[in-house]
Design an enzyme around this catalytic site. Structure first.
Site, PDB file in Angstrom:
ATOM      1  CE  LYS A 108      -3.844  -2.257   2.494  1.00  0.00           C
ATOM      2  NZ  LYS A 108      -4.775  -2.126   3.644  1.00  0.00           N
ATOM      3  CE1 TYR A 155      -9.452  -2.996   0.655  1.00  0.00           C
ATOM      4  CE2 TYR A 155      -8.445  -1.010  -0.232  1.00  0.00           C
ATOM      5  CZ  TYR A 155      -8.343  -2.201   0.464  1.00  0.00           C
ATOM      6  OH  TYR A 155      -7.130  -2.605   0.980  1.00  0.00           O
ATOM      7  CG  ASN A 172      -3.391  -2.484   7.086  1.00  0.00           C
ATOM      8  OD1 ASN A 172      -3.276  -2.123   5.919  1.00  0.00           O
ATOM      9  ND2 ASN A 172      -4.440  -3.167   7.517  1.00  0.00           N
ATOM     10  CG  HIS A 197      -5.248  -6.125  -0.272  1.00  0.00           C
ATOM     11  ND1 HIS A 197      -6.457  -6.118   0.373  1.00  0.00           N
ATOM     12  CD2 HIS A 197      -5.351  -6.995  -1.304  1.00  0.00           C
ATOM     13  CE1 HIS A 197      -7.273  -6.960  -0.262  1.00  0.00           C
ATOM     14  NE2 HIS A 197      -6.631  -7.500  -1.291  1.00  0.00           N
ATOM     15  CD  GLU A 254      -8.716  -8.824  -3.509  1.00  0.00           C
ATOM     16  OE1 GLU A 254      -9.454  -8.333  -2.645  1.00  0.00           O
ATOM     17  OE2 GLU A 254      -7.612  -9.353  -3.237  1.00  0.00           O
TER      18      GLU A 254
HETATM   19  P1  GDP Z   1      -7.739  -6.960   5.569  1.00  0.00           P
HETATM   20  O1  GDP Z   1      -8.333  -8.060   4.727  1.00  0.00           O
HETATM   21  O2  GDP Z   1      -6.921  -7.489   6.720  1.00  0.00           O
HETATM   22  O3  GDP Z   1      -6.978  -5.927   4.761  1.00  0.00           O
HETATM   23  O4  GDP Z   1      -8.953  -6.195   6.285  1.00  0.00           O
HETATM   24  P2  GDP Z   1     -10.407  -5.725   5.784  1.00  0.00           P
HETATM   25  O5  GDP Z   1     -10.777  -6.374   4.483  1.00  0.00           O
HETATM   26  O6  GDP Z   1     -11.336  -5.905   6.952  1.00  0.00           O
HETATM   27  O7  GDP Z   1     -10.239  -4.163   5.569  1.00  0.00           O
HETATM   28  C1  GDP Z   1      -9.649  -3.646   4.416  1.00  0.00           C
HETATM   29  C2  GDP Z   1      -8.739  -2.504   4.814  1.00  0.00           C
HETATM   30  O8  GDP Z   1      -9.535  -1.449   5.357  1.00  0.00           O
HETATM   31  C3  GDP Z   1      -7.721  -2.812   5.919  1.00  0.00           C
HETATM   32  O9  GDP Z   1      -6.555  -3.463   5.484  1.00  0.00           O
HETATM   33  C4  GDP Z   1      -7.429  -1.426   6.460  1.00  0.00           C
HETATM   34  O10 GDP Z   1      -6.525  -0.714   5.602  1.00  0.00           O
HETATM   35  C5  GDP Z   1      -8.802  -0.767   6.376  1.00  0.00           C
HETATM   36  N1  GDP Z   1      -9.560  -0.901   7.626  1.00  0.00           N
HETATM   37  C6  GDP Z   1     -10.097  -2.037   8.179  1.00  0.00           C
HETATM   38  N2  GDP Z   1     -10.743  -1.778   9.329  1.00  0.00           N
HETATM   39  C7  GDP Z   1     -10.638  -0.438   9.508  1.00  0.00           C
HETATM   40  C8  GDP Z   1     -11.116   0.465  10.526  1.00  0.00           C
HETATM   41  O11 GDP Z   1     -11.776   0.064  11.488  1.00  0.00           O
HETATM   42  N3  GDP Z   1     -10.811   1.793  10.357  1.00  0.00           N
HETATM   43  C9  GDP Z   1     -10.085   2.254   9.296  1.00  0.00           C
HETATM   44  N4  GDP Z   1      -9.828   3.583   9.219  1.00  0.00           N
HETATM   45  N5  GDP Z   1      -9.632   1.435   8.321  1.00  0.00           N
HETATM   46  C10 GDP Z   1      -9.889   0.125   8.431  1.00  0.00           C
END
Ligand code: GDP
Length: 138
Positions: A9, A49, A112, A115, A126
Protein backbone atom coordinates in the site's frame (compact mmCIF):
# COMPACT_ATOMS: atom_id res chain seq x y z
CA UNK A 1 -0.45 -24.01 -7.23
CA UNK A 2 -2.58 -21.28 -5.73
CA UNK A 3 -2.39 -17.59 -6.61
CA UNK A 4 -3.22 -14.57 -4.51
CA UNK A 5 -3.20 -10.81 -4.99
CA UNK A 6 -0.95 -8.71 -2.80
CA UNK A 7 -0.65 -4.93 -2.60
CA UNK A 8 2.14 -2.98 -0.97
CA UNK A 9 0.00 0.00 0.00
CA UNK A 10 1.03 3.68 -0.31
CA UNK A 11 2.41 3.73 3.26
CA UNK A 12 4.60 0.70 2.54
CA UNK A 13 5.98 2.29 -0.63
CA UNK A 14 6.51 5.66 1.12
CA UNK A 15 8.39 3.96 3.97
CA UNK A 16 10.75 2.27 1.51
CA UNK A 17 9.52 -1.24 2.32
CA UNK A 18 9.03 -2.68 -1.18
CA UNK A 19 12.19 -4.78 -1.00
CA UNK A 20 11.65 -5.86 2.60
CA UNK A 21 8.07 -7.03 1.96
CA UNK A 22 8.97 -8.91 -1.22
CA UNK A 23 11.92 -10.52 0.58
CA UNK A 24 9.52 -11.88 3.20
CA UNK A 25 7.27 -13.36 0.52
CA UNK A 26 10.14 -14.95 -1.40
CA UNK A 27 11.89 -16.30 1.67
CA UNK A 28 8.68 -18.07 2.72
CA UNK A 29 8.16 -19.89 -0.55
CA UNK A 30 5.86 -17.46 -2.35
CA UNK A 31 6.91 -16.80 -5.94
CA UNK A 32 6.19 -13.51 -7.71
CA UNK A 33 4.09 -14.32 -10.80
CA UNK A 34 3.37 -10.69 -11.76
CA UNK A 35 4.34 -7.29 -10.40
CA UNK A 36 3.84 -3.62 -11.21
CA UNK A 37 3.75 -0.19 -9.64
CA UNK A 38 0.54 1.79 -10.07
CA UNK A 39 -1.17 4.91 -8.73
CA UNK A 40 -4.88 4.39 -8.23
CA UNK A 41 -7.26 7.29 -8.52
CA UNK A 42 -10.17 7.58 -6.09
CA UNK A 43 -12.62 5.76 -8.41
CA UNK A 44 -10.21 2.86 -8.95
CA UNK A 45 -9.63 2.53 -5.20
CA UNK A 46 -13.40 2.62 -4.62
CA UNK A 47 -13.89 -0.12 -7.21
CA UNK A 48 -11.25 -2.29 -5.60
CA UNK A 49 -12.77 -1.94 -2.12
CA UNK A 50 -16.38 -2.09 -3.33
CA UNK A 51 -17.28 -4.71 -0.65
CA UNK A 52 -16.48 -2.09 2.01
CA UNK A 53 -18.67 0.63 0.44
CA UNK A 54 -21.04 0.69 3.43
CA UNK A 55 -18.30 0.82 6.06
CA UNK A 56 -17.66 3.98 8.06
CA UNK A 57 -14.00 3.96 6.99
CA UNK A 58 -14.67 3.57 3.22
CA UNK A 59 -13.98 7.21 2.32
CA UNK A 60 -10.86 7.44 4.41
CA UNK A 61 -9.58 4.05 3.16
CA UNK A 62 -10.06 4.96 -0.51
CA UNK A 63 -8.45 8.38 0.05
CA UNK A 64 -5.46 6.58 1.54
CA UNK A 65 -5.26 3.97 -1.22
CA UNK A 66 -5.31 6.72 -3.87
CA UNK A 67 -2.80 8.94 -2.03
CA UNK A 68 0.31 7.58 -3.73
CA UNK A 69 1.82 4.68 -5.64
CA UNK A 70 1.24 1.05 -4.70
CA UNK A 71 2.99 -2.12 -5.82
CA UNK A 72 0.57 -4.85 -6.89
CA UNK A 73 1.79 -8.44 -7.12
CA UNK A 74 0.50 -11.88 -7.83
CA UNK A 75 2.01 -14.41 -5.42
CA UNK A 76 2.03 -18.06 -6.28
CA UNK A 77 2.64 -21.15 -4.18
CA UNK A 78 1.05 -23.95 -2.23
CA UNK A 79 -1.57 -22.43 0.07
CA UNK A 80 -0.52 -18.97 -1.14
CA UNK A 81 -3.67 -17.21 0.11
CA UNK A 82 -3.31 -18.41 3.70
CA UNK A 83 0.47 -18.16 3.74
CA UNK A 84 0.29 -14.53 2.62
CA UNK A 85 -2.35 -13.74 5.26
CA UNK A 86 -0.07 -15.24 7.93
CA UNK A 87 2.93 -13.21 6.78
CA UNK A 88 0.78 -10.04 6.77
CA UNK A 89 -0.68 -10.46 10.28
CA UNK A 90 -4.03 -9.23 11.61
CA UNK A 91 -5.73 -6.16 10.10
CA UNK A 92 -5.23 -4.30 13.39
CA UNK A 93 -1.45 -4.22 13.79
CA UNK A 94 -1.75 -4.04 17.58
CA UNK A 95 -3.26 -7.55 17.43
CA UNK A 96 -0.92 -8.92 14.75
CA UNK A 97 1.50 -11.69 15.72
CA UNK A 98 5.10 -10.58 16.37
CA UNK A 99 7.28 -10.84 13.28
CA UNK A 100 4.43 -10.26 10.83
CA UNK A 101 4.63 -7.43 8.30
CA UNK A 102 1.86 -5.44 9.96
CA UNK A 103 3.20 -5.94 13.50
CA UNK A 104 6.62 -4.77 12.37
CA UNK A 105 5.69 -1.81 10.14
CA UNK A 106 2.01 -0.67 10.31
CA UNK A 107 1.19 2.68 11.87
CA UNK A 108 -2.63 2.42 12.19
CA UNK A 109 -5.49 0.01 11.50
CA UNK A 110 -5.85 1.72 8.11
CA UNK A 111 -2.22 2.30 7.19
CA UNK A 112 -1.18 -1.31 7.54
CA UNK A 113 1.36 -1.70 4.71
CA UNK A 114 -0.13 -4.63 2.80
CA UNK A 115 -3.29 -6.07 1.32
CA UNK A 116 -3.84 -9.77 0.63
CA UNK A 117 -6.82 -11.62 -0.85
CA UNK A 118 -8.89 -13.39 1.81
CA UNK A 119 -10.11 -16.37 -0.23
CA UNK A 120 -10.04 -18.07 -3.67
CA UNK A 121 -13.01 -16.11 -5.07
CA UNK A 122 -11.59 -12.80 -3.91
CA UNK A 123 -8.15 -13.71 -5.26
CA UNK A 124 -9.58 -14.39 -8.73
CA UNK A 125 -11.53 -11.13 -8.73
CA UNK A 126 -8.63 -9.06 -7.40
CA UNK A 127 -6.06 -10.53 -9.80
CA UNK A 128 -8.40 -9.71 -12.70
CA UNK A 129 -8.86 -6.18 -11.35
CA UNK A 130 -5.18 -5.37 -11.88
CA UNK A 131 -3.64 -7.82 -14.35
CA UNK A 132 -4.35 -9.09 -17.83
CA UNK A 133 -3.18 -12.49 -19.07
CA UNK A 134 -0.08 -11.08 -20.83
CA UNK A 135 1.25 -9.66 -17.57
CA UNK A 136 1.20 -12.97 -15.68
CA UNK A 137 4.11 -15.37 -16.11
CA UNK A 138 3.35 -18.96 -17.02
P1 GDP B 1 -7.74 -6.96 5.57
O1 GDP B 1 -8.33 -8.06 4.73
O2 GDP B 1 -6.92 -7.49 6.72
O3 GDP B 1 -6.98 -5.93 4.76
O4 GDP B 1 -8.95 -6.20 6.28
P2 GDP B 1 -10.41 -5.72 5.78
O5 GDP B 1 -10.78 -6.37 4.48
O6 GDP B 1 -11.34 -5.91 6.95
O7 GDP B 1 -10.24 -4.16 5.57
C1 GDP B 1 -9.65 -3.65 4.42
C2 GDP B 1 -8.74 -2.50 4.81
O8 GDP B 1 -9.54 -1.45 5.36
C3 GDP B 1 -7.72 -2.81 5.92
O9 GDP B 1 -6.56 -3.46 5.48
C4 GDP B 1 -7.43 -1.43 6.46
O10 GDP B 1 -6.52 -0.71 5.60
C5 GDP B 1 -8.80 -0.77 6.38
N1 GDP B 1 -9.56 -0.90 7.63
C6 GDP B 1 -10.10 -2.04 8.18
N2 GDP B 1 -10.74 -1.78 9.33
C7 GDP B 1 -10.64 -0.44 9.51
C8 GDP B 1 -11.12 0.46 10.53
O11 GDP B 1 -11.78 0.06 11.49
N3 GDP B 1 -10.81 1.79 10.36
C9 GDP B 1 -10.09 2.25 9.30
N4 GDP B 1 -9.83 3.58 9.22
N5 GDP B 1 -9.63 1.43 8.32
C10 GDP B 1 -9.89 0.12 8.43
Amino acid sequence: MERTLSIIKPDGVAKGLIGEVIKRFESHGLKVAALKMISMNKKQAEGFYDVHRQKSFFNSLTDFMSSGPCVVLILEGEGAIEKNRQLMGATDYTKADPGTIRADFASSIEQNIVHGSDGPETARYEIGYFFNALEIVR
